[in-house]
Write an enzyme that holds these catalytic residues in place. Sequence first.
Site, PDB file in Angstrom:
ATOM      1  N   SER A  81       0.860  -1.185   0.000  1.00 32.83           N
ATOM      2  CA  SER A  81       0.000   0.000   0.000  1.00 32.83           C
ATOM      3  C   SER A  81       0.891   1.228   0.000  1.00 32.83           C
ATOM      4  O   SER A  81       1.679   1.438   0.931  1.00 32.83           O
ATOM      5  CB  SER A  81      -0.906  -0.009   1.239  1.00 32.83           C
ATOM      6  OG  SER A  81      -1.635   1.196   1.349  1.00 32.83           O
ATOM      7  N   LYS A 159      -5.389  -6.587  -2.581  1.00 31.78           N
ATOM      8  CA  LYS A 159      -4.688  -5.774  -3.573  1.00 31.78           C
ATOM      9  C   LYS A 159      -5.370  -6.042  -4.898  1.00 31.78           C
ATOM     10  O   LYS A 159      -5.476  -7.192  -5.347  1.00 31.78           O
ATOM     11  CB  LYS A 159      -3.210  -6.155  -3.651  1.00 31.78           C
ATOM     12  CG  LYS A 159      -2.392  -5.175  -4.483  1.00 31.78           C
ATOM     13  CD  LYS A 159      -2.311  -3.832  -3.789  1.00 31.78           C
ATOM     14  CE  LYS A 159      -1.557  -2.812  -4.629  1.00 31.78           C
ATOM     15  NZ  LYS A 159      -1.372  -1.550  -3.915  1.00 31.78           N
ATOM     16  N   ARG A 191     -11.179  -0.489  -6.267  1.00 34.86           N
ATOM     17  CA  ARG A 191     -11.299  -0.644  -4.815  1.00 34.86           C
ATOM     18  C   ARG A 191     -12.749  -0.871  -4.409  1.00 34.86           C
ATOM     19  O   ARG A 191     -13.063  -1.742  -3.581  1.00 34.86           O
ATOM     20  CB  ARG A 191     -10.755   0.597  -4.104  1.00 34.86           C
ATOM     21  CG  ARG A 191      -9.255   0.781  -4.159  1.00 34.86           C
ATOM     22  CD  ARG A 191      -8.792   1.891  -3.211  1.00 34.86           C
ATOM     23  NE  ARG A 191      -9.391   3.182  -3.508  1.00 34.86           N
ATOM     24  CZ  ARG A 191      -8.760   4.184  -4.111  1.00 34.86           C
ATOM     25  NH1 ARG A 191      -7.495   4.047  -4.502  1.00 34.86           N
ATOM     26  NH2 ARG A 191      -9.374   5.342  -4.317  1.00 34.86           N
ATOM     27  N   SER A 229      -6.875  -2.036  -1.863  1.00 30.56           N
ATOM     28  CA  SER A 229      -5.852  -1.110  -2.344  1.00 30.56           C
ATOM     29  C   SER A 229      -5.527  -1.473  -3.780  1.00 30.56           C
ATOM     30  O   SER A 229      -5.270  -2.638  -4.085  1.00 30.56           O
ATOM     31  CB  SER A 229      -4.605  -1.215  -1.456  1.00 30.56           C
ATOM     32  OG  SER A 229      -3.571  -0.394  -1.921  1.00 30.56           O
TER      33      SER A 229
END
Length: 368
Positions: A81, A159, A191, A229
């Site tokens: 991140s 992710k 996201r 993220s």
Amino acid sequence: MTRQARVHRLSMRGPDDVAPLAAAIAAGRVVPGAIVAILGKTEGNGCVNDFTRAFAVASLRAALAPHLAPAALGGVAMVMSGGTEGALAPHMLVLEAIETDAPPGAMPALAIGAVRTPALAAADLGGPRQIAMVADGVAAAMAAAGIADPADVHFVQIKCPLLTSARIAAARAAGESVATTDTLKSMGLSRGASALGVAVALGEVERARAAAARIGGDVDLWSARASTSAGVELDDHEIVVLGMSAAWSGPLAVDHAVMTDQIDVAPVAAALRRLGFSASSPIPTGERDRLVALLAKAEAGTSGRLRDRRHTMLEDSDLSSTRHARAFVAGALAGLVGHAEIFVSGGAEHQGPDGGGPVALIARRDTP
């Protein structure tokens, strides 16, 4: 035979600083073959062109390559991140699952599961197919952790991919359309869709309602346990589930809270008390080592106001609001726990209520 989770928080001097991990491996504190995932905060801008994330992943893979076969190395989720604005401290969290002969403890313990999904087509980013793919991935990660009941899941770290100019061009060349041609906006869409996938998997939002949602627009649809993220360094999803299971042993436990806005630390303090910390704030020095990890989501919210006071995070033409929000929330949480080595991820579309966000806390209990 049971599994025991271990979590190591290692400070980083830069995105390529793998020396602390190498030292932990050499000392026997970390077993490479037991690593399930590595979560990291890197000091880039957290935007589309933040290559500190890919730099960190490449450095970690190079450090682990002498210890793991290619297939095993590829199975380690590496969720980086970007963005350590303010006083956020760059660090990594190394998550292990150790096979042990110890019987399960008297209480459930931290359980960890991780999976990677297939690659996501650019045309599917920010839409129902991404939601469905993530929902299936979360279910698979829960199965990997041995967690059957969604209520036992406290946090899902993901992710997810974003759109680049090259990916957009390739989709168009194939006769496909994409949700947006703005690469920065694609991060929020990815996201948000990923968070709704978590919500579907955990029974927080009905699948049909999630599929019909306006990503980023229907702010009443959200997950209390999703943290997503986006990054340029992958085209699939890395999914890490953190929960509690009676089939796991050890002293670690995880709990979660939901901040209703960027300064709402009371729910986090309540979670700390549930984990056995004293009621004082900040956490007394003697108790701080028991808090192994703190992960949080942060966003400016869509109203442009915080507790009826105007803020300018959404009106800064130089810095994305996600960068302001990361620093702001990190400061609020640091005042609660007494340090800023916190995993705060910006951009909380469908992750907690508008302007707020989920928080996870991993702590070492006095007795397993």
